[in-house]
Design a protein around this motif. Structure first.
Motif, PDB file in Angstrom:
ATOM      1  N   PHE A   1     -10.836   0.600  10.505  1.00  0.00           N
ATOM      2  CA  PHE A   1     -12.046  -0.147  10.165  1.00  0.00           C
ATOM      3  C   PHE A   1     -12.178  -1.434  10.982  1.00  0.00           C
ATOM      4  O   PHE A   1     -13.285  -1.799  11.376  1.00  0.00           O
ATOM      5  CB  PHE A   1     -12.102  -0.449   8.666  1.00  0.00           C
ATOM      6  CG  PHE A   1     -12.573   0.719   7.853  1.00  0.00           C
ATOM      7  CD1 PHE A   1     -13.910   1.103   7.859  1.00  0.00           C
ATOM      8  CD2 PHE A   1     -11.676   1.456   7.103  1.00  0.00           C
ATOM      9  CE1 PHE A   1     -14.343   2.194   7.130  1.00  0.00           C
ATOM     10  CE2 PHE A   1     -12.097   2.542   6.358  1.00  0.00           C
ATOM     11  CZ  PHE A   1     -13.433   2.918   6.371  1.00  0.00           C
TER      12      PHE A   1
ATOM     13  N   MET B   1      -2.940   2.967   3.969  1.00  0.00           N
ATOM     14  CA  MET B   1      -3.918   1.893   3.792  1.00  0.00           C
ATOM     15  C   MET B   1      -4.011   1.010   5.040  1.00  0.00           C
ATOM     16  O   MET B   1      -5.108   0.626   5.450  1.00  0.00           O
ATOM     17  CB  MET B   1      -3.560   1.044   2.565  1.00  0.00           C
ATOM     18  CG  MET B   1      -3.588   1.795   1.247  1.00  0.00           C
ATOM     19  SD  MET B   1      -5.223   2.275   0.700  1.00  0.00           S
ATOM     20  CE  MET B   1      -5.813   0.742   0.046  1.00  0.00           C
TER      21      MET B   1
ATOM     22  N   ILE C   1     -11.234  -4.150  -0.318  1.00  0.00           N
ATOM     23  CA  ILE C   1     -10.418  -3.168  -1.045  1.00  0.00           C
ATOM     24  C   ILE C   1      -8.937  -3.455  -0.808  1.00  0.00           C
ATOM     25  O   ILE C   1      -8.125  -3.450  -1.749  1.00  0.00           O
ATOM     26  CB  ILE C   1     -10.784  -1.728  -0.616  1.00  0.00           C
ATOM     27  CG1 ILE C   1     -12.182  -1.372  -1.129  1.00  0.00           C
ATOM     28  CG2 ILE C   1      -9.730  -0.727  -1.091  1.00  0.00           C
ATOM     29  CD1 ILE C   1     -12.756  -0.110  -0.528  1.00  0.00           C
TER      30      ILE C   1
ATOM     31  N   CYS D   1     -15.870  -4.338   3.756  1.00  0.00           N
ATOM     32  CA  CYS D   1     -15.646  -3.593   2.501  1.00  0.00           C
ATOM     33  C   CYS D   1     -14.208  -3.102   2.403  1.00  0.00           C
ATOM     34  O   CYS D   1     -13.565  -3.243   1.356  1.00  0.00           O
ATOM     35  CB  CYS D   1     -16.627  -2.425   2.385  1.00  0.00           C
ATOM     36  SG  CYS D   1     -18.301  -2.944   1.990  1.00  0.00           S
ATOM     37  N   TRP D   2     -13.675  -2.520   3.482  1.00  0.00           N
ATOM     38  CA  TRP D   2     -12.290  -2.046   3.446  1.00  0.00           C
ATOM     39  C   TRP D   2     -11.330  -3.220   3.287  1.00  0.00           C
ATOM     40  O   TRP D   2     -10.328  -3.125   2.567  1.00  0.00           O
ATOM     41  CB  TRP D   2     -11.941  -1.222   4.682  1.00  0.00           C
ATOM     42  CG  TRP D   2     -10.591  -0.588   4.526  1.00  0.00           C
ATOM     43  CD1 TRP D   2      -9.418  -1.001   5.088  1.00  0.00           C
ATOM     44  CD2 TRP D   2     -10.263   0.528   3.702  1.00  0.00           C
ATOM     45  NE1 TRP D   2      -8.384  -0.187   4.689  1.00  0.00           N
ATOM     46  CE2 TRP D   2      -8.873   0.762   3.833  1.00  0.00           C
ATOM     47  CE3 TRP D   2     -10.998   1.367   2.884  1.00  0.00           C
ATOM     48  CZ2 TRP D   2      -8.215   1.775   3.166  1.00  0.00           C
ATOM     49  CZ3 TRP D   2     -10.340   2.393   2.218  1.00  0.00           C
ATOM     50  CH2 TRP D   2      -8.975   2.589   2.366  1.00  0.00           C
ATOM     51  N   SER D   3     -11.642  -4.345   3.917  1.00  0.00           N
ATOM     52  CA  SER D   3     -10.794  -5.526   3.790  1.00  0.00           C
ATOM     53  C   SER D   3     -10.769  -6.016   2.345  1.00  0.00           C
ATOM     54  O   SER D   3      -9.714  -6.390   1.824  1.00  0.00           O
ATOM     55  CB  SER D   3     -11.271  -6.640   4.729  1.00  0.00           C
ATOM     56  OG  SER D   3     -11.101  -6.233   6.070  1.00  0.00           O
TER      57      SER D   3
ATOM     58  N   MET E   1      -5.751   2.893   7.869  1.00  0.00           N
ATOM     59  CA  MET E   1      -7.204   2.853   7.677  1.00  0.00           C
ATOM     60  C   MET E   1      -7.771   1.459   7.967  1.00  0.00           C
ATOM     61  O   MET E   1      -8.862   1.323   8.507  1.00  0.00           O
ATOM     62  CB  MET E   1      -7.576   3.292   6.255  1.00  0.00           C
ATOM     63  CG  MET E   1      -7.272   4.753   5.975  1.00  0.00           C
ATOM     64  SD  MET E   1      -8.043   5.883   7.163  1.00  0.00           S
ATOM     65  CE  MET E   1      -9.764   5.555   6.852  1.00  0.00           C
ATOM     66  N   TRP E   2      -6.994   0.420   7.628  1.00  0.00           N
ATOM     67  CA  TRP E   2      -7.460  -0.941   7.896  1.00  0.00           C
ATOM     68  C   TRP E   2      -7.609  -1.148   9.396  1.00  0.00           C
ATOM     69  O   TRP E   2      -8.588  -1.722   9.861  1.00  0.00           O
ATOM     70  CB  TRP E   2      -6.498  -1.953   7.299  1.00  0.00           C
ATOM     71  CG  TRP E   2      -7.130  -3.269   6.922  1.00  0.00           C
ATOM     72  CD1 TRP E   2      -8.432  -3.645   7.090  1.00  0.00           C
ATOM     73  CD2 TRP E   2      -6.493  -4.371   6.294  1.00  0.00           C
ATOM     74  NE1 TRP E   2      -8.641  -4.898   6.596  1.00  0.00           N
ATOM     75  CE2 TRP E   2      -7.458  -5.370   6.104  1.00  0.00           C
ATOM     76  CE3 TRP E   2      -5.201  -4.608   5.870  1.00  0.00           C
ATOM     77  CZ2 TRP E   2      -7.171  -6.604   5.515  1.00  0.00           C
ATOM     78  CZ3 TRP E   2      -4.918  -5.821   5.275  1.00  0.00           C
ATOM     79  CH2 TRP E   2      -5.894  -6.808   5.105  1.00  0.00           C
TER      80      TRP E   2
END
Length: 143
Positions: free
Chosen positions: A77, A70, A19, A15-17, A73-74
């Motif tokens: 995750f 960002m 985004i 999901c983060w990827s 955070m990547w």
């Protein structure tokens, strides 16, 4: 940890990827932020400005802090997904470089300075994760 937890970790990483890819390859960041519109324009004739240096005005610095956050955070995750800090670091640093190289094909500017901001976010989060792992007595970076 159970199988359900492992699946949730992978889902969170994916999901983060997604985004990140929406932000990285979207042609107009402002319309994405203001209206939620994803606009992917692909060009066969990209304009490369990888080694050009831009002026760090206030609004540019804010965007670069966004890069840092960002990518930090990547890394988090990806680390949660793969459970190995060194692997997560190398994957995320590679993504920091590759995404900037690919951006001109999506009518965006890919810049070396952005790679540096992206990488700074990765390394900052790696340091924080390492400090946390040391604090809990797990210095290998694996759960």
């Amino acid at each position: 940890m159970g199988k359900g937890n492992d699946e949730m970790r992978i889902v969170a990483m994916i999901c983060w990827s997604l985004i990140m890819f929406a932000f990285i390859f979207n042609s107009n960041l402002l319309t994405l932020l203001e209206e939620g519109n994803i606009n992917l324009n692909i060009t066969e004739q990209p304009q490369f400005a990888f080694f050009e240096i831009y002026q760090l005005r206030a609004e540019v610095v804010i965007r670069k802090v966004g890069h840092l956050f960002m990518f930090a955070m990547w890394l988090l995750f990806i680390y949660i997904g793969v459970k190995r800090l060194k692997v997560a670091i190398w994957v995320t640093l590679s993504l920091a470089l590759v995404t900037e190289i690919l951006q001109p094909y999506f009518t965006r500017d890919g810049r070396l300075l952005d790679v540096l901001f992206n990488s700074a976010g990765v390394l900052l989060m790696a340091f924080l994760i390492h400090v946390f792992l040391v604090a809990i007595g797990n210095v290998k970076g694996e759960r």
